[in-house]
Structure formats: structure tokens, C-alpha cells
Write an enzyme that holds these catalytic residues in place. Structure first.
Site, short mmCIF file in Angstrom:
data_model
loop_
_atom_site.label_atom_id
_atom_site.label_comp_id
_atom_site.label_asym_id
_atom_site.label_seq_id
_atom_site.Cartn_x
_atom_site.Cartn_y
_atom_site.Cartn_z
N ILE A 112 -2.14 -7.64 -12.38
CA ILE A 112 -0.70 -6.63 -12.45
C ILE A 112 -0.54 -8.04 -11.56
O ILE A 112 -0.49 -7.70 -10.37
CB ILE A 112 -0.55 -5.45 -12.71
CG1 ILE A 112 -1.42 -4.85 -13.41
CG2 ILE A 112 0.98 -5.49 -12.31
CD1 ILE A 112 -1.04 -4.77 -14.95
N THR B 289 9.37 -9.53 -7.87
CA THR B 289 9.53 -9.77 -6.24
C THR B 289 8.94 -11.25 -5.47
O THR B 289 9.88 -12.20 -5.20
CB THR B 289 9.55 -9.15 -4.90
OG1 THR B 289 8.06 -8.37 -5.14
CG2 THR B 289 10.16 -7.61 -4.92
N GLY C 82 4.21 -2.46 -5.74
CA GLY C 82 4.61 -0.55 -5.07
C GLY C 82 3.62 0.08 -5.51
O GLY C 82 2.53 -0.12 -5.80
N GLY D 106 -0.35 -3.13 -2.23
CA GLY D 106 1.02 -1.82 -2.48
C GLY D 106 1.61 -2.95 -1.43
O GLY D 106 2.03 -4.09 -1.10
N CYS E 35 6.49 -9.11 0.24
CA CYS E 35 5.81 -8.03 1.17
C CYS E 35 5.51 -8.24 2.78
O CYS E 35 5.63 -7.42 3.41
CB CYS E 35 4.64 -7.40 0.20
SG CYS E 35 3.97 -8.73 0.38
N GLU F 132 12.00 0.19 2.80
CA GLU F 132 11.51 -1.55 1.98
C GLU F 132 12.36 -1.97 1.94
O GLU F 132 12.63 -1.67 0.24
CB GLU F 132 9.74 -1.83 1.61
CG GLU F 132 9.27 -2.56 1.31
CD GLU F 132 8.34 -2.67 0.32
OE1 GLU F 132 8.15 -1.23 -0.23
OE2 GLU F 132 7.71 -3.61 0.31
P1 NAD Z 1 6.81 -2.74 -8.97
O1 NAD Z 1 5.68 -1.55 -8.42
O2 NAD Z 1 8.13 -2.22 -9.05
O3 NAD Z 1 6.10 -3.77 -9.87
C1 NAD Z 1 4.36 -4.08 -9.64
C2 NAD Z 1 4.06 -4.71 -11.03
O4 NAD Z 1 3.39 -3.10 -11.36
C3 NAD Z 1 4.99 -4.45 -12.46
O5 NAD Z 1 3.92 -5.70 -12.79
C4 NAD Z 1 5.12 -3.68 -13.35
O6 NAD Z 1 5.35 -3.60 -14.40
C5 NAD Z 1 3.98 -2.95 -12.66
N1 NAD Z 1 3.92 -1.59 -12.42
C6 NAD Z 1 4.78 -0.83 -12.04
N2 NAD Z 1 4.02 1.29 -11.83
C7 NAD Z 1 3.05 0.87 -13.14
C8 NAD Z 1 2.13 1.82 -13.31
N3 NAD Z 1 2.16 3.10 -13.71
N4 NAD Z 1 1.50 0.76 -14.04
C9 NAD Z 1 1.20 -0.06 -14.55
N5 NAD Z 1 1.71 -1.13 -14.12
C10 NAD Z 1 3.58 -0.82 -13.50
O7 NAD Z 1 6.99 -3.55 -7.93
P2 NAD Z 1 7.58 -5.01 -7.73
O8 NAD Z 1 8.88 -4.21 -7.53
O9 NAD Z 1 7.90 -5.59 -8.79
O10 NAD Z 1 7.36 -5.26 -6.48
C11 NAD Z 1 7.66 -5.16 -5.23
C12 NAD Z 1 6.81 -4.47 -5.05
O11 NAD Z 1 5.27 -4.98 -4.41
C13 NAD Z 1 7.21 -4.67 -2.82
O12 NAD Z 1 6.38 -3.01 -2.73
C14 NAD Z 1 6.43 -4.66 -1.77
O13 NAD Z 1 5.55 -5.13 -1.12
C15 NAD Z 1 5.16 -5.52 -3.55
N6 NAD Z 1 4.21 -6.13 -3.02
C16 NAD Z 1 2.70 -6.06 -2.48
C17 NAD Z 1 2.26 -7.08 -2.20
C18 NAD Z 1 0.57 -7.62 -1.58
O14 NAD Z 1 0.04 -7.90 -1.55
N7 NAD Z 1 0.52 -5.85 -1.09
C19 NAD Z 1 2.52 -8.84 -3.29
C20 NAD Z 1 4.19 -8.28 -3.11
C21 NAD Z 1 4.76 -7.10 -3.71
#
Ligand code: NAD
Length: 462
Positions: A134, A138, A219, A237, A270, A357
Site C-alpha cells: 500500500i 504524498t 498514515g 506510519g 514523512c 503533521e
Molecule cells: P493515508 O494513510 O491517507 O493513505 C496511505 C495509503 O493507505 C493509501 O494507499 C490509502 O488508500 C491507504 N489506506 C488508508 N486507510 C486505509 C485502510 N483503513 N485500509 C487500507 N488502506 C488504507 O496517507 P497519505 O495521505 O497517502 O500519505 C501521508 C501519510 O503517510 C503521512 O502520515 C506520512 O507521514 C505517511 N508516510 C509514511 C512513510 C514511512 O515510510 N513511514 C512514507 C511516506 C508517507
């Protein structure tokens, strides 16, 4: 009897057509699937074929992926900005190149061996099988490139479920990777994706018996969903990285590095600086440098107006995520040129942006009397994400103290935050930083299972 040549040629053509049609039906030959079951099934078949190839072939396939992604780094960055309406093309090009060049390949896989009185025991890094990955909106392209290389270097197949708002650019990337794989002699559908990815298709992937491992980058919602799936999940996350500047820091370099980090791809990654906590005795000098580094300093009522605009509702306004600083400032009637990369504003220690964030180039700055106060506030602001923290200091005790207290996966000293993922710092690149589940900066070895092979009373050669 004379042979009717025309008749023979018609029959031969018919037979050939039938053979071709049959082989088309049995070949998956595609990267993007409408249906989760079809994608997992095709990836499963691909992984079985892939497992038969030797490591040299695996490396040739990875080389082909790297080349294809480098050749398309710009066009994919442009697609991502156009589709998501977030971030900066130039910075996304840099991220795509970094992912293509510095994600480790098969060299990351290590074998452990013990020899002794009872012979030889090996532990080898084996693939899981099919991984459901997944990816976030961003950081759409670099995540797909980085995950693809890491996961297949480990011998797996991968089915992506990209963020719905980045599905076109991510699926284009998957197609490019897929064709690089087949061009190098790898199997069809080793890397594939879902045409209309949603949270529901992610759920179906998580539950699918043909999926052996989940990698969730995003997230807290997706990490929780992955960890509740009943399968092994790698959770990468959210972060809220603080940057601390103490009184011993080189404030000229610190100001430069902080503007570079906090404005990189409009603050979307992130790992980048999300709040600055500076010791009072250096804070003014630091603020003084910011405008020379291309930042705009907000004052007085403008700070209140921008705070209200960004987080007046109690939550970050998603419309502003990843926008340019100039566009965000225009929202409160401030006109600046496109060369302004970052807006900086002094706030109190309880300001909401210190704890949220923001994912946009607006950096809250808190002044505190001592480095101990700075560390304490930074730990609170980081919120236990165990993600990333940055410090500018020349005092080893202060740096050690902060690193010990904050317990983040990545701790960067005297550099922009992104040095922590191999951009200007030593070490490989990753775009999946698994703090919650503890794998840390992920690479091929993260996506393996350990298998032990024991030979008793043999092969000890000393
Ligand atoms: P998001 O959580 O909205 O979505 C991320 C992905 O998860 C998407 O593909 C979305 O469709 C999917 N998703 C969301 N809720 C879900 C659920 N309940 N079940 C299954 N899939 C689900 O985040 P975003 O806006 O796309 O990205 C930003 C976030 O990601 C920020 O919080 C950032 O810090 C984090 N991030 C973390 C890393 C890391 O390596 N730790 C890297 C990049 C981004």
C-alpha cells in the site's frame, strides 16, 4: 493427388490464429488488474517462475528496472504533481532518481553461517511469496520504485494498491517496471497493481490467502488496518519530525539545511522537518538567516490568520497539503514570488502545528530557554511515532541525550533531514520507514523470511 496450396495456406493460418488466441488466454501479460483475485493469482504464478531464476538473472531484471525508472523519472514526477496536485516536480525527480539508484538489490541479502563440532548451519534470506504493498499519495512514484526493487530483490512478487488519488501515475510506474521486467526476461505480473484501488480493494488484498506479507506505507489508519489483518505486516506510519537547534550549532548552516529539508517536495516526505525548536540564545540569529535562504517570515496577525487557515477546524486542511509556500501565503493575502520555498512563523509551545503533521511548507518555530527544554518539547511533538528527528549542534552530549530520549528510527545530525534516507548522507535509500513494526529503514532483507539449513558432522573444514 495434387495439393491445393490455397487450401493448405488457409488451414495453416487458421491453426496459427488458434494457437495465438490460446496462448493469449493463458498468458497474463499485464501489469494492471481490475480484479484483486486475478492480480494475486497472476503475481503468485509469476513468483513461482521467478523463484527458479538465479540471482544473476534477478540482478539483470533489477538493472532493467533501474534504467527504465531513471529514463522516466521526470515524466513520472510531472504526472504525479499533475494528478495529486501536491509537491514540486524538481524534487520528485530527485526522489525518483534516488529510489532507482540507491535502493539496494540482491547484495542486501546476507547469509549467516555457523560451523563447529557438529558441522555447518546456514540461515538464508528467502522470499515470502506475494506481497501486498500500500503506497501513499504524498510520495507516489518513489515508493513504488523503491518497494518494487526491494521486494523483488528478495525474490517476491508484489501487488500494489496505490492511493486512489495517485492511481494513474502509480499504475503508469508499475507498467514501466513490468515492461522492464519482461524485457529482461522476467515473468509477467511479477509487479502488478489494481486499476481502481480503494480501501476496499486493500482490505481484499489483506484478506487474500494468496498474499503472504503486507507492506503498508501511509498514515495511522492503514498501519492499523494492516496490523489487524492477521498476517505479518510491515507498518511504515506517520511522522512529525522535530528539528532542534542548540546554542553550539553553526546557525548559518543550520538555517540553510532546515530550509532545504522543510521545503523539500513542499514538506510532503514523512522524514522532513515539521517543527523547529531553537534555544533562545541562537534563535534570533537563526531566524535572521531564514529569509536569506529563501524563506518568508510571518509576523503578528499574519501568524494567527495562517494558523486559522491551516488548522482552524482542529484538523489540517487537506486542500493545502503539498501546495507551494506562495500559494498558501496567497490564501491570507500575502503575495510572494515562486522562489519562496518555505513560510516560517514563531509560535508558542502549545501551538497545534507543533503537534500535527502539516505536510506543507509552513514551519512553526518555538524558542525555549535551554537545550533540555528543547529536547523535552521535541519528544512531546514527535508524539511517540519513533520516526525521524534532526539536531544541529556541536555538543556530543546534547546530541547523544536527544537521540536517547527521542528513540526515533532515523536521527540526523547537522544536515537536512533527507540525509537520513541516503540523500547527501551515507547509507542506502528507502521510502518505507517502518517505525511502528520496528524493521526501520526497509530494504530487500526486510521482505525475507529466515530459513535455516543444518548439515550435521560435515563441512567443518578447520
Ligand atoms: P493515508 O494513510 O491517507 O493513505 C496511505 C495509503 O493507505 C493509501 O494507499 C490509502 O488508500 C491507504 N489506506 C488508508 N486507510 C486505509 C485502510 N483503513 N485500509 C487500507 N488502506 C488504507 O496517507 P497519505 O495521505 O497517502 O500519505 C501521508 C501519510 O503517510 C503521512 O502520515 C506520512 O507521514 C505517511 N508516510 C509514511 C512513510 C514511512 O515510510 N513511514 C512514507 C511516506 C508517507
Amino acid at each position: 493427388m495434387a495439393v491445393d496450396e490455397k487450401f493448405v495456406s488457409i488451414v495453416a493460418k487458421k491453426i496459427l490464429e488458434e494457437i495465438e488466441a490460446k496462448s493469449k488466454n493463458t498468458r497474463s501479460d499485464k501489469a494492471i488488474y481490475e480484479n484483486v483475485d486475478d492480480a494475486v493469482e497472476a503475481a503468485g504464478r509469476a513468483q513461482k517462475r521467478f523463484a527458479l531464476l538465479d540471482l544473476e538473472k534477478r540482478e539483470q531484471i533489477i538493472k532493467s528496472i533501474r534504467e527504465a525508472c531513471l529514463n522516466n523519472a521526470r515524466i513520472l514526477a510531472e504526472m504525479a504533481v499533475e494528478e495529486t496536485r501536491m509537491g514540486r516536480v524538481e524534487d520528485k525527480v530527485v526522489k525518483n532518481i534516488l529510489a532507482a539508484q540507491k535502493t539496494p538489490g540482491t547484495e542486501d541479502l546476507m547469509t549467516t553461517a555457523w560451523t563447529g563440532d557438529h558441522g555447518l548451519t546456514l540461515v538464508e534470506m528467502a522470499p515470502f511469496g506475494v506481497i501486498a504493498a500500500i503506497t501513499p499519495v504524498t510520495n507516489p512514484i518513489a515508493s513504488v520504485i523503491n518497494n518494487s526493487i526491494s521486494m523483488i530483490a528478495a525474490g517476491n512478487a508484489v501487488v500494489f494498491n496505490p492511493h486512489p488519488k495517485a492511481k494513474n501515475c502509480c499504475n503508469k510506474t508499475v507498467e514501466i517496471i513490468h515492461s522492464a521486467i519482461t524485457k529482461a526476461g522476467g515473468p509477467d505480473s511479477l509487479v502488478c497493481s489494481i486499476s481502481e484501488p480503494t480501501i476496499e480493494t486493500a482490505g481484499r488484498l489483506f484478506a487474500h490467502p494468496g498474499v503472504h506479507l503486507i507492506s503498508a506505507t501511509g498514515g495511522p489508519g492503514v498501519v492499523k488496518a494492516a496490523l489487524s489483518s492477521g498476517k505479518k505486516a510491515i507498518g511504515a506510519g506517520a511522522g512529525n519530525p522535530p528539528v532542534v537547534v542548540d546554542e553550539t550549532a553553526d546557525f548559518v548552516k543550520a538555517a540553510h539545511d532546515i530550509v532545504c529539508g522543510a521545503s523539500f517536495d513542499n514538506n510532503l516526505p514523512c522524514i522532513v522537518e515539521k517543527e523547529l525548536i531553537a534555544v533562545e540564545s541562537i534563535a534570533e540569529k537563526l531566524m535572521g538567516r531564514f529569509s536569506r535562504e529563501g524563506a518568508y517570515i510571518l509576523r503578528g496577525k499574519d501568524i494567527d490568520a495562517l494558523t486559522e487557515r491551516i488548522i482552524g477546524s482542529g484538523e489540517i486542511d487537506k486542500e493545502l497539503i503539498g501546495k507551494d509556500a506562495a500559494a498558501i501565503l496567497r490564501e491570507i493575502g500575502i503575495d510572494v514570488g515562486p522562489d519562496v520555498r518555505l513560510a516560517v512563523m514563531e509560535v508558542g509551545p502549545d501551538h497545534p502545528l507543533v503537534y500535527h503533521e502539516q505536510l506543507m511548507p509552513v514551519l512553526p518555530v518555538v524558542k525555549v530557554p535551554t537545550v533540555e527544554d528543547a529536547i523535552e518539547l521535541a519528544v512531546r511533538a514527535e508524539g511517540g511515532n519513533k520516526h525521524t528527528a534532526v539536531m544541529h549542534s556541536k555538543n556530543v552530549d546534547n546530541m547523544t541525550n536527544f537521540a536517547r530520549r527521542i528513540q526515533t528510527t532515523i536521527f540526523v545530525k547537522n544536515a537536512p533531514s533527507y540525509a537520513g534516507i541516503g540523500m547527501g548522507g551515507e547509507g542506502f535509500a528507502t521510502f518505507t520507514i517502518a517505525g511502528p513494526t520496528g524493521e526501520g529503514v526497509t530494504s530487500a532483507r526486510t521482505f525475507t523470511r529466515q530459513r535455516r539449513c543444518v548439515l550435521v558432522d560435515g563441512f567443518r573444514i578447520v
